[in-house]
Write a protein that holds these residues in place. Sequence first.
Motif, PDB file in Angstrom:
ATOM      1  N   UNK A 395      64.099  23.311  23.529  1.00 22.87           N
ATOM      2  CA  UNK A 395      64.700  24.368  22.716  1.00 22.87           C
ATOM      3  C   UNK A 395      65.077  25.509  23.639  1.00 22.87           C
ATOM      4  N   UNK A 396      66.339  25.907  23.586  1.00 20.67           N
ATOM      5  CA  UNK A 396      66.813  26.930  24.521  1.00 20.67           C
ATOM      6  C   UNK A 396      66.603  28.326  23.931  1.00 20.67           C
ATOM      7  N   UNK A 397      65.445  28.527  23.347  1.00 20.49           N
ATOM      8  CA  UNK A 397      65.058  29.840  22.844  1.00 20.49           C
ATOM      9  C   UNK A 397      63.544  29.934  22.971  1.00 20.49           C
ATOM     10  N   UNK A 398      63.022  31.130  22.792  1.00 17.62           N
ATOM     11  CA  UNK A 398      61.587  31.289  23.014  1.00 17.62           C
ATOM     12  C   UNK A 398      60.813  30.876  21.767  1.00 17.62           C
ATOM     13  N   UNK A 399      59.535  30.594  21.980  1.00 19.58           N
ATOM     14  CA  UNK A 399      58.698  30.191  20.856  1.00 19.58           C
ATOM     15  C   UNK A 399      58.574  31.347  19.857  1.00 19.58           C
ATOM     16  N   UNK A 400      58.510  32.553  20.411  1.00 23.48           N
ATOM     17  CA  UNK A 400      58.391  33.733  19.543  1.00 23.48           C
ATOM     18  C   UNK A 400      59.627  33.832  18.648  1.00 23.48           C
ATOM     19  N   UNK A 401      60.775  33.571  19.237  1.00 23.17           N
ATOM     20  CA  UNK A 401      62.009  33.651  18.486  1.00 23.17           C
ATOM     21  C   UNK A 401      62.048  32.576  17.401  1.00 23.17           C
ATOM     22  N   UNK A 402      61.570  31.379  17.747  1.00 29.51           N
ATOM     23  CA  UNK A 402      61.509  30.296  16.757  1.00 29.51           C
ATOM     24  C   UNK A 402      60.689  30.744  15.550  1.00 29.51           C
TER      25      UNK A 402
END
Length: 704
Positions: A395-402
């Motif tokens: 996933x090309x986003x952070x876990x926090x963002x998810x």
Amino acid sequence: MGERKRKLSLFDEGPPPAPVVASTAQATINPYTGRPFSQRYFDILEKRKHLPVWQQKKDFLGIMNTHQTLVLVGETGSGKTTQIPQFVVEGGLCQGRKLVACTQPRRVAAMSVSKRVADEMDVTLGEEVGYTIRFEDQSGPKTVLKYLTDGMLLREAMTDPLLERYGVVVIDEAHERTVATDVLFGLLKEVLKNRPSLKAVVMSATLEAEKFQGYFIDAPLMKVPGRLHPVEIFYTQEPERDYLEASIRTVVQIHICEPPGDVLLFLTGEEEIEDACKKVQREIGNLGEQVGEAKVVPLYSTLPPSAQQRIFEAAPPARESGGPVGRKIIISTNIAETSLTIDGIVYVIDPGFAKQKVYNPRIRVESLLVSPISRASAHQRAGRAGRTQPGKCFRLYTEASFKKDLQEQTYPEMLRSNLSTVVLQLKKLGIDDLVHFDFMDPPAPETLMRALELLNYLGALDDEGNLTSVGQLMSEFPLDPQLAKMLVASPQFKCSNEILSITAMLSVPNCFMRPREAQKMADEAKARFAHIDGDHLTYLNVYHAYKQNSEDSQWCWEHFINTRAMKSADSVRNQLTRICQRHNISLVSTDFNSKDYYVNIRKALTAGFFMQVAHLERTGHYLTVKDNQMVYQHPSTGLDHKPEWVLYNEFVLTSKNYIRILSDVKGEWLVDIAPHYYDLSNFPQCEARRVLERLYMKKERGFS
Ligand code: ADP
Ligand code: MG
């Protein structure tokens, strides 16, 4: 909806049922063709037997025999779309000579899956197994199983309100919750009450199953046990500034470092995907023989069917035994999320975006915007990596963002679309009380109001909201209401032949090709077709030139024209012409040498699109009429000047508000053709209003 008058048929009678294959495994003669089954049939049959739904065939038929409706959920790839409709056919669940329908939200899926199922049944596509999508019908008198878009089934319901052609209706991909699927739910629920012999299956990926069950009161739920392998999820440490660049980098990294297995990258649209394919191919090419061969395959909805089939081809072999492995790299839109299952994917790259419809009723603008996906979508995407073995999802986003930025579920399309087309269809279906229609998620009142208002301005609904004769006629065309109105009005302006051509051109993918390596030449070629009064007439020029050059593909190629788009435009035009003839819409043209030839066409455009006009302010900016949104001419326009009034086909929201496909129209026509819309008693104070005031005064003094 109870108010509707209709024929009630409790018994579906008809010629004898379609042949039933007693046991596929032992049969050697294909009951449909009368010929022995081919070797390929048996090869595919072996694979089919391993699909999770195959184990449940008996249970499925058992429940279907005793129930009218069934909700079936299962992981993507478990065999729902390809197998369940075949079980229905084989199990003889259709009484009489009725068909099985299986709906798909996407045209690509309808085409691709029906091809696969025709192969599985060892029959020719278009005969026993067929598909129907807008402007394309590949089915015939022998058809027993038909895949069709949800929108097409809705359209068929307009002439066959009890869906009497069908014995079983399968609504597939229910979780997608498209507007057409949602409306079909409501209709189907009603039809099922009135036709006890009709059966329905609602199929969905593992999402919201209970909601469907609750909606279809008392429907049993069948779960196909998943056979998903574990998928390891990786997040980025920092947010990525450029998801495209990050995507390409990740693909190349996987190809260099990871063990065998194919790659699936999700991007948002055709242009982005084609661009990424080239970059990936180039970067991997630069690595030379030290890495394995890569087969990079794009997948998006406007790709021709033969190119779509490439996703099912095998990965390239290793260059030499023991050498680095070859890999298939698929770069796809959301189609690959649940609609089409591709085996062999081990690595998924999810940048977290998709093109999604958004509608702002306040300014009446619907657009496709690249927006963040939902957590449910992210979960589905990751699942694609675990079909055949354990996989990995990047996933090309952070876990926090998810966790904090992504919403739980994607909102149903009903809540974020312009509903004018669907309201017209519902009215045609005799459903007058839209507020009490059994929507699974009712649309916002403001959105419904906007749709009713638009249809009223177009003359499709009267002030009481009843369908007018113009509205009846408009609903016969599989077109948006503005286009339908323009077509229906065109004989008055003596240009229905030309408006048919323009409408056809607007209904197919863009015909102008602009390859990156030859942009300048392509632009020059396009400029030669340009009409001084705008893009609609440019399209007409292209269509005429194509016909004058005998529909020659070489000619198309030399002029940077997409032959496929032209072929479809021609076919669309033929179909629209037939609808016109059926409804006595006369096919006429103004004498080409008359000075009114083009003027008449532009007036007909105005008759359909008078609500999509912008006025040039003294500041040099365009403001849309009434809504006063500042808009810019899209760079693709061939207009070389800034007319005072410009009619647009589309409002495109990107970094700026663009209007696309433009024509120069006259203020005089606006007050002449659409005085009810350009009504000063209901027009905000603005520059455009002052111009209109003068035009009305001039008109009173006898200008015409
Ligand atoms: P579901 O609807 O449950 O997601 P499908 O019925 O679409 O599953 O897919 C079942 C299997 O059929 C998958 O393994 C898929 O790869 C295979 N399949 C579907 N279409 C094709 C095709 N055109 N060529 C090869 N295999 C296909
Ligand atoms: Mg499916």
